[in-house]
Design an enzyme around this catalytic site. Structure first.
Site, PDB file in Angstrom:
ATOM      1  N   GLY A 119     -43.772  -5.565 -51.027  1.00 15.24           N
ATOM      2  CA  GLY A 119     -44.851  -4.595 -50.958  1.00 15.24           C
ATOM      3  C   GLY A 119     -44.341  -3.272 -50.450  1.00 15.24           C
ATOM      4  O   GLY A 119     -43.200  -3.165 -49.973  1.00 15.24           O
ATOM      5  N   PRO A 120     -45.132  -2.235 -50.540  1.00 21.26           N
ATOM      6  CA  PRO A 120     -44.693  -0.907 -50.077  1.00 21.26           C
ATOM      7  C   PRO A 120     -44.491  -0.869 -48.573  1.00 21.26           C
ATOM      8  O   PRO A 120     -44.966  -1.745 -47.840  1.00 21.26           O
ATOM      9  CB  PRO A 120     -45.846   0.009 -50.518  1.00 21.26           C
ATOM     10  CG  PRO A 120     -47.029  -0.890 -50.643  1.00 21.26           C
ATOM     11  CD  PRO A 120     -46.506  -2.218 -51.085  1.00 21.26           C
ATOM     12  N   GLY A 179     -47.101  -4.320 -43.743  1.00 20.60           N
ATOM     13  CA  GLY A 179     -47.229  -5.334 -42.697  1.00 20.60           C
ATOM     14  C   GLY A 179     -46.235  -6.469 -42.806  1.00 20.60           C
ATOM     15  O   GLY A 179     -46.376  -7.485 -42.127  1.00 20.60           O
ATOM     16  N   LYS A 180     -45.173  -6.297 -43.607  1.00 20.29           N
ATOM     17  CA  LYS A 180     -44.220  -7.379 -43.840  1.00 20.29           C
ATOM     18  C   LYS A 180     -43.452  -7.738 -42.568  1.00 20.29           C
ATOM     19  O   LYS A 180     -43.368  -8.912 -42.187  1.00 20.29           O
ATOM     20  CB  LYS A 180     -43.245  -6.978 -44.945  1.00 20.29           C
ATOM     21  CG  LYS A 180     -43.912  -6.623 -46.272  1.00 20.29           C
ATOM     22  CD  LYS A 180     -42.912  -6.310 -47.354  1.00 20.29           C
ATOM     23  CE  LYS A 180     -42.074  -5.072 -47.062  1.00 20.29           C
ATOM     24  NZ  LYS A 180     -42.878  -3.834 -46.981  1.00 20.29           N
ATOM     25  N   GLU A 192     -35.099  -7.560 -44.871  1.00 26.31           N
ATOM     26  CA  GLU A 192     -34.229  -6.633 -45.599  1.00 26.31           C
ATOM     27  C   GLU A 192     -32.760  -6.943 -45.316  1.00 26.31           C
ATOM     28  O   GLU A 192     -31.961  -6.054 -45.013  1.00 26.31           O
ATOM     29  CB  GLU A 192     -34.545  -5.191 -45.195  1.00 26.31           C
ATOM     30  CG  GLU A 192     -35.859  -4.681 -45.723  1.00 26.31           C
ATOM     31  CD  GLU A 192     -35.844  -4.475 -47.235  1.00 26.31           C
ATOM     32  OE1 GLU A 192     -34.760  -4.288 -47.800  1.00 26.31           O
ATOM     33  OE2 GLU A 192     -36.926  -4.528 -47.835  1.00 26.31           O
TER      34      GLU A 192
END
Length: 614
Positions: free
Chosen positions: A409-410, A414-415, A538
């Site tokens: 998601g962008p 909330g990731k 990431e």
């Protein structure tokens, strides 16, 4: 506001120069620090009593020496006894000074241990809301202030009190009239000191807070020195630090001004009392009211009384400065530790459920605490209510055991916050997060984290060696295991380029490694612990194509029989995941495989198109 945005803002924000100096401590809070060294304290008090006795005996001997001189008697024994008392008093003072210094260092050590032990156990929200440099300042500068309480303060005042009282008794016996005049001067001085003592405490607390601001500014600039240099911002940062240094200087001057009003009181009181005694005493000797020997003894007792008065004034100043610093120390110590808030949450946690999900989010809502938001926004924005500050808004999904689940998601969706909730850096403000069907709030944090490997987006590398970094979460791992995981993440070349091997230094913040190498080292650290659940934020963002492929192969190898939850902006790294969860503005907008989401979820389809995956 997502955790990644929070972290970024914290790295680049001065965090709203807090003007509050924190709660002021009381003498009652200071006493436990003094009583930690009860044995040494008792010895020092005994030495103080003996020293006071040796000092108080001297004026009496001098009086007798003068009387014998007037009578023409032999002086030998009295003179030698007087010399012996002077030497003994000096030796007792020296030994007492050493013990006081030793006690002072012990108090500083114990206060630092207590503060560090609490600081490392604070909730993550406290670190997000506070400046690192200010916390470091409390461990360094503030704890050092406590030493003055012993070396210049309360303990010396014990012997001084005995000397003061003994001198008063001796003076009362010699001449009550002169004593009355002396006490008038003394009580006036004491009244002035008590009136100014509160101002010293407030000024000292403010000065320590300004020192904390300075330490935070220096830490901010030094930790990002490469970015500062590359942006040609050295001069601006230097000016900002200079402003904080000037602020600390001005706060220190404020303490000095208040102290300057107090310190001359003892000197003035002594001079006035001395001149009064000389003038009135000389008249009384001339009139035959007292003997010259009594006047000399009275003057000596006067000096012995004024000296403890100066010590008491110094003690008031030292104690008030220490109480200002202790208030900042106690502010941290009084914050409940991370584990201490678990009992009530555990009582409210939902019952376990049967599930195939290793991790399950059920209608989870979350908003960062107001203090964290205020720190990130520098306190310039009006504080929104909890609903408007929500980062997650009713998030529900499951990560099946033994499978790979990707969060996409962008930025700001909330990731990273989801991973923070799984690690229990924070607890949800609504809904529940479950591990194997058990609400996380009913699990001990240490036990929970032993089951999870977590690689942050900007995973830090600790100053030290490769081995020390790898063993951070697996202290009992062998060298062979360390070498194995380094090869698994394609870091074998790092071992080969330095003859020290695992003992090769990585430098401050891993400066000796490239960005990709630092990231792979962090992943190797997580793989070495071999937890059943891996959280990767990431984890391949800094890797080139070759190393990314090697990393994916390594993760595929360790993913067998383990649950992976992966955050990725590059969809190419997660297209083969068993399940992909698409997030937007704190809500789940799609769950499925890559091919399913391309058909069902517009946001995912747009992301895939931009990355040439459809």
């Amino acid at each position: 506001m997502s955790a990644e945005n929070t972290a970024s803002a914290r790295r680049h924000s001065p965090f709203g120069r807090q003007q509050e100096t924190g709660p002021r401590a009381t003498v009652r809070q200071l006493l436990p620090y003094l009583f930690e060294k009860r044995g040494l304290l008792a010895v020092v008090i005994v030495l103080s009593v003996l020293g006071a006795g040796a000092s108080l005996a001297q004026p009496l001997l001098v009086s007798q020496v003068i009387t014998q001189v007037q009578d023409g008697a032999l002086l030998g024994p009295l003179v030698w006894l007087l010399v012996a008392l002077v030497v003994v008093a000096g030796l007792l003072t020296a030994f007492q000074h050493y013990l006081l210094q030793r006690m002072g260092e012990g108090v500083v050590l114990s206060s630092r241990r207590r503060l560090v032990a609490r600081m490392l156990r604070l909730p993550i929200a406290e670190f997000d809301a506070r400046r690192t440099g200010d916390l470091v300042s409390r461990v360094g500068a503030d704890t050092t202030m406590l030493r003055a309480v012993l070396t210049q303060g309360l303990v010396e005042a014990v012997g001084g009190t005995l000397t003061f009282v003994g001198a008063l008794v001796g003076m009362a016996v010699l001449d009550p009239v002169l004593l009355g005049l002396t006490l008038l001067v003394v009580f006036t001085a004491i009244g002035l000191v008590l009136g100014l003592s509160g101002r010293i405490r407030r000024a000292s607390a403010e000065a320590q807070a300004k020192v904390g601001d300075l330490a935070a500014a220096v830490e901010r600039a030094v930790s990002a020195i490469r970015t500062v240099r590359a942006a040609n911002a050295t001069e601006r940062e230097a000016q900002g630090i200079d402003r904080d240094a000037v602020g600390a200087y001005r706060a220190g001057l404020k303490v000095a001004r208040v102290s300057a009003l107090i310190m001359p009181v003892a000197s003035i009181a002594m001079q006035v009392a001395f001149l009064t005694v000389i003038g009135v005493g000389g008249f009384r000797v001339a009139s035959g009211a007292i003997e010259i020997a009594s006047l000399v003894a009275f003057i000596l007792f006067l000096f012995m009384m004024i000296m403890p008065l100066g010590q008491a004034i110094g003690a008031v100043s030292a104690v008030n400065q220490a109480l200002g610093a202790l208030g900042r120390i106690q502010e941290i110590i009084d914050i409940p530790g991370e584990q201490e808030g678990d009992a009530d949450l555990a009582a409210r946690a939902a019952d376990p459920i049967d599930t195939d999900d290793a991790v399950r989010f059920d209608d989870v809502r979350f908003a960062y605490p107001e203090a964290v938001v205020a720190a990130v926004t520098d306190g310039d924005e009006p504080m929104a209510d909890a609903a408007d500050r929500e980062v997650l808004r009713g998030v529900s999904f499951g990560a099946v055991k033994g499978q790979r689940t990707a969060l996409v998601g962008p930025s700001g969706a909330g990731k990273s916050t989801i991973l923070a909730l799984i690690e229990r850096f924070y607890d949800p403000t609504g809904g529940s997060v479950r591990l194997d069907g058990v609400d996380l709030r009913s699990l001990d944090r240490e036990r929970l984290r032993s089951l999870i490997g977590y690689v942050e987006q900007d995973a830090p590398v600790l100053a030290g060696t490769l081995r020390e970094n790898l063993l951070l979460g697996s202290p009992d791992a062998s060298d062979a295991d360390c070498v194995r995981v380094l090869h698994e993440v394609n870091l074998g070349s790092v071992l080969e380029r330095d003859a020290a091997g695992l003992d090769a230094a990585v430098g401050e913040d891993g400066v000796m490694l490239s960005g990709g190498e630092r990231q792979r080292l962090a992943i190797a650290r997580a793989l070495l612990a071999a937890p059943p659940i891996l959280l990767l934020d990431e984890s391949t963002s800094s890797l080139d194509g070759r190393n990314e492929q090697a990393m994916r192969e390594a993760l595929d190898a360790v993913a067998e029989h383990r649950t992976l939850i992966v955050i990725a902006h590059r969809l190419s790294t997660v297209v083969d995941s068993d399940r992909i969860v698409v997030l937007e503005q704190g809500r789940v907008v799609g769950v499925g495989t890559h091919s399913e989401l391309v058909q069902s979820t517009p946001l995912y389809r747009d992301l895939a198109k931009h990355q040439l995956l459809v």
